[in-house]
Design a protein around this motif. Structure first.
Motif, short mmCIF file in Angstrom:
data_model
loop_
_atom_site.label_atom_id
_atom_site.label_comp_id
_atom_site.label_asym_id
_atom_site.label_seq_id
_atom_site.Cartn_x
_atom_site.Cartn_y
_atom_site.Cartn_z
N PRO A 103 0.82 -1.22 0.00
CA PRO A 103 0.00 0.00 0.00
C PRO A 103 0.85 1.26 0.00
N ILE A 104 0.38 2.25 -0.73
CA ILE A 104 1.05 3.55 -0.71
C ILE A 104 0.32 4.54 0.18
N LEU A 105 -0.98 4.31 0.40
CA LEU A 105 -1.78 5.18 1.25
C LEU A 105 -2.46 4.33 2.32
N VAL A 106 -2.20 4.64 3.58
CA VAL A 106 -2.72 3.84 4.68
C VAL A 106 -3.38 4.77 5.71
N ALA A 107 -4.61 4.47 6.06
CA ALA A 107 -5.30 5.13 7.16
C ALA A 107 -5.52 4.09 8.25
N ASP A 108 -5.12 4.41 9.47
CA ASP A 108 -5.18 3.45 10.57
C ASP A 108 -5.93 4.07 11.74
N GLY A 109 -7.16 3.59 11.96
CA GLY A 109 -7.93 3.98 13.14
C GLY A 109 -8.29 5.45 13.19
N ILE A 110 -8.90 5.97 12.11
CA ILE A 110 -9.22 7.40 12.05
C ILE A 110 -10.53 7.69 12.77
N TRP A 111 -10.44 8.56 13.76
CA TRP A 111 -11.60 9.05 14.49
C TRP A 111 -11.72 10.55 14.23
N LYS A 112 -12.98 11.01 14.07
CA LYS A 112 -13.22 12.43 13.90
C LYS A 112 -14.61 12.78 14.40
N SER A 113 -14.68 13.76 15.27
CA SER A 113 -15.96 14.24 15.80
C SER A 113 -16.08 15.73 15.55
N PHE A 114 -17.32 16.18 15.40
CA PHE A 114 -17.64 17.60 15.35
C PHE A 114 -18.59 17.87 16.52
N GLY A 115 -18.06 18.50 17.55
CA GLY A 115 -18.84 18.64 18.77
C GLY A 115 -19.09 17.27 19.38
N ASN A 116 -20.36 16.98 19.64
CA ASN A 116 -20.72 15.68 20.22
C ASN A 116 -21.02 14.62 19.16
N LEU A 117 -20.91 14.99 17.89
CA LEU A 117 -21.23 14.06 16.82
C LEU A 117 -19.98 13.34 16.33
N ALA A 118 -19.91 12.04 16.55
CA ALA A 118 -18.79 11.23 16.06
C ALA A 118 -19.07 10.86 14.61
N VAL A 119 -18.27 11.41 13.69
CA VAL A 119 -18.49 11.20 12.26
C VAL A 119 -17.70 10.00 11.75
N LEU A 120 -16.49 9.82 12.25
CA LEU A 120 -15.66 8.67 11.91
C LEU A 120 -15.29 7.94 13.19
N LYS A 121 -15.41 6.62 13.16
CA LYS A 121 -15.23 5.83 14.37
C LYS A 121 -14.20 4.72 14.15
N GLY A 122 -12.95 5.14 14.01
CA GLY A 122 -11.87 4.18 13.89
C GLY A 122 -11.75 3.55 12.51
N VAL A 123 -11.90 4.35 11.46
CA VAL A 123 -11.86 3.83 10.09
C VAL A 123 -10.42 3.53 9.68
N SER A 124 -10.21 2.35 9.13
CA SER A 124 -8.90 1.93 8.63
C SER A 124 -9.05 1.47 7.19
N MET A 125 -8.06 1.83 6.36
CA MET A 125 -8.08 1.44 4.96
C MET A 125 -6.66 1.57 4.40
N SER A 126 -6.30 0.67 3.51
CA SER A 126 -5.04 0.79 2.79
C SER A 126 -5.32 0.67 1.30
N VAL A 127 -4.55 1.43 0.52
CA VAL A 127 -4.75 1.48 -0.92
C VAL A 127 -3.41 1.24 -1.60
N SER A 128 -3.39 0.31 -2.53
CA SER A 128 -2.17 -0.03 -3.25
C SER A 128 -2.01 0.82 -4.50
N ARG A 129 -0.79 0.92 -4.99
CA ARG A 129 -0.52 1.71 -6.19
C ARG A 129 -1.31 1.14 -7.38
N GLY A 130 -1.99 2.03 -8.07
CA GLY A 130 -2.77 1.64 -9.23
C GLY A 130 -4.17 1.14 -8.90
N GLU A 131 -4.52 1.06 -7.63
CA GLU A 131 -5.84 0.56 -7.24
C GLU A 131 -6.87 1.67 -7.31
N VAL A 132 -8.09 1.32 -7.71
CA VAL A 132 -9.22 2.24 -7.72
C VAL A 132 -10.23 1.74 -6.69
#
Length: 254
Positions: free
Chosen positions: A4-33
């Motif tokens: 993988p060239i792009l890796v997201a590991d355990g992404i959390w994001k909240s706006f105020g009390n609203l949790a929009v992302l709850k530990g999202v993980s993803m990896s993307v390899s070169r040339g992958e769509v």
């Protein structure tokens, strides 16, 4: 697929009390769509913005070619990258928005050439030459002198894609690139994206265009409620979804 060239590991994001992302993980390899599907409010666009550090995750790590995006990790802790360093990283991870985000006061050529001068330090002549060439590849050779207001929505979006491609990024993030277009203009943008995929461009595409996902995506990821519920090949997810929420979503959009 390659490493993988792009890796997201355990992404959390909240706006105020609203949790929009709850530990999202993803990896993307070169040339992958990767096609990222899900209902409105599922966190897709926020996830894309976290990958490019347009939104700073509350926690989790994003790396591009092994380099941490947005921050520098030292023995003393984490430090946000300086603006010029962040611009350098973003030039390696292109972003195409829903609403084009073009500079309205300059021509299509200048919209593409300006980042080449500012980020890549190309001369005016070099940047102009590359911009003309990229716009030609996008079928816009006769429109480079026009300002965005003189272009159709589909043409504006292709200029935005040209701007991202011109920087020769490792990957491009597309945030619902056809959602602001009239239906008859959607195909020209999707055709441009399909051509990029055939050329080997690494892409993450937030989209509701199920036909495009079937034809072009190597992997389809379904999100809802800030988490990934299902992922696999287009056949696995779109033709034979296993999660009830995925099935319910697809029943409404296909």
């Amino acid at each position: 697929m390659t490493d993988p060239i792009l890796v997201a590991d355990g992404i959390w994001k909240s706006f105020g009390n609203l949790a929009v992302l709850k530990g999202v993980s993803m990896s993307v390899s070169r040339g992958e769509v990767v096609a990222l599907l899900g209902p409105s409010g599922s966190g897709k666009s926020t996830f894309l913005r976290c990958l490019d550090f347009l939104e700073q995750p509350d926690s989790g790590v994003v790396t591009l070619n092994g380099e941490r995006v947005g921050v520098i990790e030292t023995a003393r802790g984490l430090y946000e990258r300086k603006s010029h360093d962040l611009a350098r990283q973003r030039s390696r991870l292109g972003m195409v928005f829903q609403r084009f985000n073009l500079f309205g006061h300059v021509s299509a050529i200048e919209n593409v050439a300006m980042p080449l001068r500012l980020v890549k330090d190309l001369s005016h002549a070099e940047a102009h030459e590359r911009a003309v060439g990229i716009l030609g590849r996008m079928g816009l050779a006769d429109h480079g002198h026009k300002r965005p207001s003189q272009l159709s929505g589909g043409q504006q979006q292709r200029v935005a894609i040209a701007r991202a491609v011109a920087l020769n990024p490792d990957a491009i993030l597309f945030d619902e690139p056809t959602s602001a277009l009239d239906p008859e203009l959607v195909h020209e943008v999707l055709d441009t994206m399909s051509a990029l995929a055939k050329d080997g461009m690494t892409m993450i595409v937030v989209t509701h265009e199920i036909g495009f996902a079937k034809q072009v995506a190597d992997r389809v990821v379904f999100m809802d409620g800030g988490v990934i519920l299902e992922q696999g090949t287009a056949v696995e997810v779109l033709d034979n979804p296993q999660n009830p929420r995925t099935r319910a979503f697809l029943a409404k959009v296909t």
